[in-house]
Design a protein around this motif. Structure first.
Motif, PDB file in Angstrom:
ATOM      1  N   GLU A 101     -34.868  39.022  50.917  1.00 44.33           N
ATOM      2  CA  GLU A 101     -35.810  39.746  51.779  1.00 44.33           C
ATOM      3  C   GLU A 101     -36.396  38.817  52.831  1.00 44.33           C
ATOM      4  O   GLU A 101     -36.539  39.176  53.994  1.00 44.33           O
ATOM      5  CB  GLU A 101     -36.939  40.348  50.931  1.00 44.33           C
ATOM      6  CG  GLU A 101     -36.588  41.709  50.370  1.00 44.33           C
ATOM      7  CD  GLU A 101     -37.636  42.206  49.384  1.00 44.33           C
ATOM      8  OE1 GLU A 101     -38.820  41.859  49.555  1.00 44.33           O
ATOM      9  OE2 GLU A 101     -37.260  42.920  48.442  1.00 44.33           O
ATOM     10  N   CYS A 102     -36.747  37.612  52.386  1.00 42.15           N
ATOM     11  CA  CYS A 102     -37.325  36.649  53.318  1.00 42.15           C
ATOM     12  C   CYS A 102     -36.298  36.233  54.380  1.00 42.15           C
ATOM     13  O   CYS A 102     -36.620  36.101  55.558  1.00 42.15           O
ATOM     14  CB  CYS A 102     -37.835  35.419  52.566  1.00 42.15           C
ATOM     15  SG  CYS A 102     -39.364  35.752  51.689  1.00 42.15           S
ATOM     16  N   PHE A 103     -35.076  36.051  53.938  1.00 41.37           N
ATOM     17  CA  PHE A 103     -34.003  35.701  54.857  1.00 41.37           C
ATOM     18  C   PHE A 103     -33.843  36.809  55.909  1.00 41.37           C
ATOM     19  O   PHE A 103     -33.721  36.554  57.104  1.00 41.37           O
ATOM     20  CB  PHE A 103     -32.695  35.504  54.081  1.00 41.37           C
ATOM     21  CG  PHE A 103     -31.637  34.789  54.866  1.00 41.37           C
ATOM     22  CD1 PHE A 103     -31.509  33.404  54.773  1.00 41.37           C
ATOM     23  CD2 PHE A 103     -30.774  35.483  55.713  1.00 41.37           C
ATOM     24  CE1 PHE A 103     -30.546  32.738  55.503  1.00 41.37           C
ATOM     25  CE2 PHE A 103     -29.812  34.817  56.451  1.00 41.37           C
ATOM     26  CZ  PHE A 103     -29.700  33.439  56.346  1.00 41.37           C
ATOM     27  N   GLN A 104     -33.874  38.035  55.410  1.00 41.36           N
ATOM     28  CA  GLN A 104     -33.771  39.201  56.280  1.00 41.36           C
ATOM     29  C   GLN A 104     -34.919  39.226  57.290  1.00 41.36           C
ATOM     30  O   GLN A 104     -34.749  39.534  58.454  1.00 41.36           O
ATOM     31  CB  GLN A 104     -33.800  40.461  55.402  1.00 41.36           C
ATOM     32  CG  GLN A 104     -33.179  41.680  56.038  1.00 41.36           C
ATOM     33  CD  GLN A 104     -31.666  41.544  56.169  1.00 41.36           C
ATOM     34  OE1 GLN A 104     -31.041  40.790  55.424  1.00 41.36           O
ATOM     35  NE2 GLN A 104     -31.089  42.241  57.128  1.00 41.36           N
ATOM     36  N   MET A 105     -36.105  38.862  56.774  1.00 40.46           N
ATOM     37  CA  MET A 105     -37.296  38.798  57.612  1.00 40.46           C
ATOM     38  C   MET A 105     -37.065  37.855  58.786  1.00 40.46           C
ATOM     39  O   MET A 105     -37.434  38.127  59.912  1.00 40.46           O
ATOM     40  CB  MET A 105     -38.447  38.254  56.761  1.00 40.46           C
ATOM     41  CG  MET A 105     -39.668  39.137  56.664  1.00 40.46           C
ATOM     42  SD  MET A 105     -40.933  38.212  55.746  1.00 40.46           S
ATOM     43  CE  MET A 105     -41.035  39.144  54.257  1.00 40.46           C
ATOM     44  N   PHE A 106     -36.442  36.725  58.476  1.00 43.36           N
ATOM     45  CA  PHE A 106     -36.149  35.727  59.500  1.00 43.36           C
ATOM     46  C   PHE A 106     -35.138  36.283  60.492  1.00 43.36           C
ATOM     47  O   PHE A 106     -35.308  36.206  61.698  1.00 43.36           O
ATOM     48  CB  PHE A 106     -35.622  34.448  58.824  1.00 43.36           C
ATOM     49  CG  PHE A 106     -35.170  33.382  59.784  1.00 43.36           C
ATOM     50  CD1 PHE A 106     -35.948  33.044  60.892  1.00 43.36           C
ATOM     51  CD2 PHE A 106     -33.982  32.691  59.573  1.00 43.36           C
ATOM     52  CE1 PHE A 106     -35.533  32.048  61.777  1.00 43.36           C
ATOM     53  CE2 PHE A 106     -33.565  31.700  60.457  1.00 43.36           C
ATOM     54  CZ  PHE A 106     -34.343  31.381  61.557  1.00 43.36           C
ATOM     55  N   GLU A 110     -34.447  39.348  61.207  1.00 41.18           N
ATOM     56  CA  GLU A 110     -34.941  40.455  62.027  1.00 41.18           C
ATOM     57  C   GLU A 110     -36.176  40.085  62.842  1.00 41.18           C
ATOM     58  O   GLU A 110     -36.626  40.857  63.676  1.00 41.18           O
ATOM     59  CB  GLU A 110     -35.255  41.648  61.107  1.00 41.18           C
ATOM     60  CG  GLU A 110     -33.992  42.313  60.592  1.00 41.18           C
ATOM     61  CD  GLU A 110     -34.269  43.289  59.465  1.00 41.18           C
ATOM     62  OE1 GLU A 110     -35.447  43.640  59.260  1.00 41.18           O
ATOM     63  OE2 GLU A 110     -33.304  43.683  58.785  1.00 41.18           O
ATOM     64  N   ILE A 135     -40.504  28.383  58.690  1.00 46.23           N
ATOM     65  CA  ILE A 135     -39.689  29.382  58.010  1.00 46.23           C
ATOM     66  C   ILE A 135     -38.415  28.761  57.461  1.00 46.23           C
ATOM     67  O   ILE A 135     -38.044  28.947  56.301  1.00 46.23           O
ATOM     68  CB  ILE A 135     -39.348  30.538  58.985  1.00 46.23           C
ATOM     69  CG1 ILE A 135     -40.618  31.308  59.344  1.00 46.23           C
ATOM     70  CG2 ILE A 135     -38.291  31.453  58.384  1.00 46.23           C
ATOM     71  CD1 ILE A 135     -40.426  32.333  60.445  1.00 46.23           C
ATOM     72  N   ARG A 151     -35.658  48.917  51.190  1.00 41.68           N
ATOM     73  CA  ARG A 151     -35.436  47.489  51.035  1.00 41.68           C
ATOM     74  C   ARG A 151     -36.586  46.764  50.328  1.00 41.68           C
ATOM     75  O   ARG A 151     -36.388  46.066  49.365  1.00 41.68           O
ATOM     76  CB  ARG A 151     -35.160  46.857  52.393  1.00 41.68           C
ATOM     77  CG  ARG A 151     -34.497  45.511  52.292  1.00 41.68           C
ATOM     78  CD  ARG A 151     -34.297  44.959  53.656  1.00 41.68           C
ATOM     79  NE  ARG A 151     -35.550  45.131  54.403  1.00 41.68           N
ATOM     80  CZ  ARG A 151     -36.142  44.164  55.055  1.00 41.68           C
ATOM     81  NH1 ARG A 151     -35.617  42.990  55.097  1.00 41.68           N
ATOM     82  NH2 ARG A 151     -37.265  44.367  55.697  1.00 41.68           N
ATOM     83  N   MET A 170     -43.757  35.297  56.278  1.00 35.01           N
ATOM     84  CA  MET A 170     -42.972  34.813  55.151  1.00 35.01           C
ATOM     85  C   MET A 170     -43.755  33.798  54.334  1.00 35.01           C
ATOM     86  O   MET A 170     -43.702  33.799  53.112  1.00 35.01           O
ATOM     87  CB  MET A 170     -41.667  34.177  55.632  1.00 35.01           C
ATOM     88  CG  MET A 170     -40.734  33.862  54.481  1.00 35.01           C
ATOM     89  SD  MET A 170     -39.450  32.741  54.959  1.00 35.01           S
ATOM     90  CE  MET A 170     -38.636  33.718  56.202  1.00 35.01           C
TER      91      MET A 170
END
Lengths: 113, 860
Positions: free
Chosen positions: A31-36, A38, A67, B558, B584
């Motif tokens: 999820e965090c990777f996705q956050m980065f 997007e 990040i 998600r 994050m």
């Protein structure tokens, strides 16, 4: 999902460190990777550099560095760190030299998924 | 109150008993002793115990034998009372069923206690069905009420009789809300009132059944309303705290109607009709109720065979995705088609099924049919969609719900994800904890949960947060007609955004027009169930539609709920404030800390400051990033360290370690600096130890403060020695004895006034300080010294060998101080708890010393 983490490992991510930081929750890492992926930070950095707004660029690069550090993406981290320092001290020559390779590296990372 | 029948022939003894028992029991006695058994027979319903004491032993046996011959009198306990009794008779009496003996010479308490024990014994001794009176209300028990009712009916054959079913509104709630004794108090008060109004005035008989339900059989009256108004008024007075509301159903007995229990049932049905109707307290059983009752009985009669004969058909109403016009699911609905009666509407039979506890049977049947159908879809190689089955709140209260659902699904080999369980909001009210537990266990088996009828009844945000719900079904009927009304739209759009925020899918139910679909689309709600797309269809038609339209199953969302910035405050957990502009970073920290802390997030210093200024939460620690837009960490630190209230909150700075900011951070007053990227162990350890350290620091500071205050309270402000309060405290804390004598000296500076007159007050103060210093020197810190007030001082010495030594020491004080003083001393071996008396003697001695010419010591 497993192959995603394999690719990460090949890229240079220390999976032990990651599991530790994310308390073993791989989905959360994704999820965090996705956050980065997007997030707007990379785009913002590009825009700031293009418009030569170095203060803004410093803030963005600094954020990305944080990040990237948290995500354990070491090769990218090693490339972006000197850029952050160059931006901090507004060393324009260094900035120009460093930024291209940083964006290339970002591209590589984001293509992992 | 229990009733005691006294069968005692000696007037003096009888009066004695009446005197000691009258406050604890209702006392009755036969007018003629010889007729005591007949009298008991008449009063059987009231009497709890007989006290027997006759002057003639044979008469006592006579009474007992007669009593034991009557079946229903036999169980009434008897306490024998006498002045003395031989053991020979004692055994004989025991054989006749005497339960206990008491002696007139024992105390009244013992007699009362024995009576109480016997009554308790009787009540517990498997005689429950024979108990005539309900313990709390003192009205008849249910069983006895109906026996008495028969007799009553025979007595008043020619009168019109009414039977009343009465219920105290919210009885259960009141009983649990107030203390344990309240239920008894309430029943006692109500019982007393009903007795007054119905039994004592000879209109009828009354019984208390259970859980706040009463029955009354009475000669027909025309002023029930008046009577109950008066009862309510009296109760308000006697109970003070709350108002009691009665729901009353009335049924008039028909001529020669003998089944009184059935008559009561009818009154009860009438009462139940107005149970939830807050402005109606009376309901008379009439033709309409009779018709409904008949219908209900008919349905009850048909329901058992209906399942066996498969009269229930499953209809499926498709749920559409309005973006693609494909089917994303369906709801299974039960249709009852009776061979003779035809179509029976669910609104007719569902409430009855629920009431009769028949609904689980139906729900499991539907589930089984659905599984069967899904299997059929799969074998036909059509892509299946999840089908939702309704489960009533009554199912949820039954044991083994989860296991049963699993076993049915597995019997047909259906993937659990293809079955959704629909529950209604109302299920949440009854037993929240159990519901959450059971629904969670169903969800753990991978059945998805849909919350039905959202927005129609009792909606609680807490409920959707507590339950592992995935779909929220929004019933359009409550806003249906007026989607154009802005207020209604606001409500719907609020619910939809709320659902999004909680990561729930919304399914709009009861959608009938294109306009509604479009409006919902505008609000980002795409899943639709309703006549606009399709009515509920029989299996085959649904199958055809599914094949034609195709299916689309919603993707899992998600983010899981737990990673969202939505958190219920956890009581008692400390608060942690995260200040960081990168989402994050906050997410990672939150993941680390959320089990042990309430987390508050802020994306820059300004937001954090605003929060800190408004909040009442006690923030235990702040984790602060340095580089942030709008207000960075440095500025934030500067501000809070200047704020009296906020400066106490410890701050840990987290930043990237190449920045050399550590030094600057510590200088700003941060407790620690932690480098990014985070190491959970290090950061958790730091946070905990810093919180501990701050706590310790605060406690230490508090202790120091307290000591300072204490010191101030017991110290003389001028000389720094003890003041009189301090002396008193020291006196109290001292042991009672020492190795020898205690001596208390009272010192008074000779002609102190002259120092003041001559040189002014400051000079006087200086003299006092000087004098004290001299005393301290002379006593070498071995004595307690205090300023009694003005120029008077007290010295307490101990471990002296003799009174003479004490006197000599006093003289030593006089001779060796530069400032002249007179001293009175008194000695004692044991310290009195009060110092005053000793002080008075020392005072006297001091005056003696003054009289004798000052600058000397006198002993008394």
């Amino acid at each position: 999902m497993e192959s995603f983490f394999k690719k990460l490992e090949n890229y240079g991510v220390d999976m032990k460190e990651i599991e530790n930081r994310f308390l073993g929750n791989k989905e959360f890492y994704m999820e965090c990777f996705q956050m980065f992926k997007e997030g707007k930070e990379v785009k913002n950095l590009k825009n700031a550099l293009d418009s030569k707004n170095y203060d803004q660029a410093f803030n963005e690069a600094h954020t990305i560095k944080g990040i990237v550090g948290n995500l354990g993406l070491k090769p990218l981290f090693n490339k972006i760190s000197p850029l952050v320092e160059a931006l901090r001290n507004t060393e324009i020559k260094d900035i120009e030299n460093l930024s291209d390779s940083v964006f290339e590296e970002i591209e590589t990372v984001l293509n992992i998924i | 109150m229990e009733t005691v029948l006294i069968v005692v022939d000696d007037i003096a003894k009888r009066e004695y008993l009446k005197k000691i028992l009258k406050n604890a029991y209702v006392l009755i006695e036969p007018s003629v002793i010889e007729n005591a058994v007949d009298f008991l027979k008449q009063k059987i319903a009231d009497v709890s115990i007989v006290i027997l004491g006759l002057e003639n032993v044979e008469k006592e046996f006579d009474f007992l034998n007669k009593k034991n011959k009557e079946k229903n009198l036999k169980t009434i306990p008897v306490l024998m009372i006498s002045t003395n009794i031989s053991s020979e008779y004692e055994i004989k009496f025991l054989k006749t069923g005497i339960l206990d003996f008491a002696n007139y010479s024992t105390t009244p308490e013992i007699i009362i206690h024995r009576i109480g024990t016997l009554i308790k014994l009787k009540n517990s001794n498997n005689l429950i069905s024979k108990i005539k009176k309900d313990f709390s209300s003192s009205l008849y028990t249910r069983e006895y009420f109906f026996t008495q009712a028969k007799k009553f009916q025979n007595t008043y054959k020619n009168d019109q009789l009414d039977i009343l079913s009465i219920e105290i509104e919210n009885f259960k709630l009141m009983a649990t809300k107030f203390s344990g004794t309240f239920e008894n108090k309430l029943l006692e008060a109500v019982g007393k009132e009903i007795k007054n109004k119905f039994e004592n005035t000879n209109f009828g008989i009354a019984g208390y059944f259970s859980e706040g339900n009463f029955g009354i059989l009475t000669k027909k009256l025309n002023n029930y309303r008046e009577i109950f108004d008066s009862i309510t008024k009296n109760l308000a007075k006697s109970l003070e705290t709350i108002s009691v509301i009665f729901k009353i159903g009335i049924y008039t007995l028909q001529f020669e109607e003998t089944d009184i229990q059935n008559a009561y049932h009818k009154a009860n049905v009438a009462k139940d009709r107005i149970k939830d109707n807050f402005n109606q307290n009376f309901c008379i059983f009439d033709e309409i109720i009779l018709k409904e009752m008949t219908k209900e009985q008919q349905i009850v009669g048909l329901m058992e065979s209906a399942i066996e004969e498969k009269q229930f058909k499953v209809y499926l109403q498709p749920k559409f995705d309005s973006r693609t016009n494909t089917i994303m699911g369906a709801e299974a609905l039960a249709r009852w088609i009776h061979p003779e009666m035809g179509f029976i509407s669910p609104s007719d039979f569902i409430p009855i099924f629920e009431k009769k506890g028949f609904i689980p049977k139906l729900d499991y049947y539907i589930l089984e049919e659905v599984c069967h159908f899904i299997k059929k879809i799969i074998t036909k190689k059509i892509t299946p969609v999840p089908i939702s089955v309704n489960f009533s709140r009554i199912d949820i209260n039954q044991e083994g719900l989860t296991d049963k659902i699993v076993s049915i699904a597995d019997k047909y080999g259906i993937p659990h994800t293809l079955i959704h369980i629909e529950i209604t909001e109302s299920a949440y009210i009854d037993n929240t904890k159990k519901l959450v537990e059971i629904i969670t266990s169903i969800k753990e088996q991978r059945f998805e949960i849909e919350l039905d009828d959202f927005g129609t009844g009792f909606s609680s945000l807490n409920m959707i947060n507590e339950l592992p719900i995935k779909y929220l079904k929004l019933d359009m009927s409550f806003v249906q007609k007026e989607l154009s009304d802005t207020n209604n739209r606001k409500i719907i759009s609020f619910i939809i955004s709320l659902a999004k925020w909680l990561n729930l899918h919304v399914i709009a139910e009861g959608v009938e027009t294109k306009e509604q679909v479009d409006k919902l689309k505008e609000m980002d709600a795409y899943y639709i169930q309703g006549y606009f797309y399709s009515k509920p269809l029989p299996e085959n038609e649904f199958l055809n539609l599914l094949e034609e339209k195709g299916s689309s199953i919603p993707l899992p969302i998600r983010n899981s709920k737990k990673n969202l910035n939505f958190q219920v405050k956890k009581e008692g957990m400390p608060y942690l404030l995260l200040v960081d502009d990168v989402e994050m970073n906050r997410a990672i920290l939150k993941n680390i800390f959320e089990k042990e802390f309430n987390i508050v997030e802020a994306s820059n210093g300004k937001i954090a400051l605003e929060y800190l200024k408004d909040t009442k939460d006690k923030i235990e620690l702040i984790l602060l990033d340095l580089v942030m837009p709008i207000m960075d960490g440095f500025k934030f630190m500067e501000i809070i360290k200047k704020d009296e209230k906020l400066k106490e909150i410890p701050v840990i700075i987290t930043s990237q370690n190449t920045e050399h900011s550590e030094n600057r951070a510590i200088k700003l007053g941060a407790e620690a600096f932690l480098a990014k990227p985070y190491n959970p162990n290090i950061i958790m350890h730091n946070v905990k130890s810093i919180i501990e350290a701050v706590k310790l620091r605060k406690e230490k500071f508090q202790i120091q403060e307290n000591q300072k205050l204490l010191k101030e309270a017991f110290e003389d402000y001028l000389t720094g020695t003890l003041n009189s309060r301090g002396m008193e405290k020291a006196w109290k804390e001292m042991p009672y004895t020492c190795n020898g004598f205690f001596a208390l000296y009272l010192l008074d500076i000779d002609d102190f006034k002259k120092y003041n007159d001559m040189k002014g007050h400051k000079q006087g103060d200086e003299i006092l300080v000087e004098f004290i210093n001299e005393l301290i020197k002379i006593t070498r810190n071995k004595c307690l010294i205090s300023r009694r007030g003005g120029d008077e001082f007290l010295i307490l010495a101990k471990d002296l060998n003799s009174p003479e030594e004490a006197w000599e020491m006093g003289n030593h004080f006089c001779q060796n101080t530069l400032i002249d003083c007179s001293i009175g001393v008194t000695v004692f071996k044991i310290k009195p708890s009060n110092m005053e008396e000793v002080e008075r003697i020392a005072d006297k001695a001091m005056y003696k010393a003054k009289e004798n010419g000052k600058k000397q010591c006198a002993l008394l």
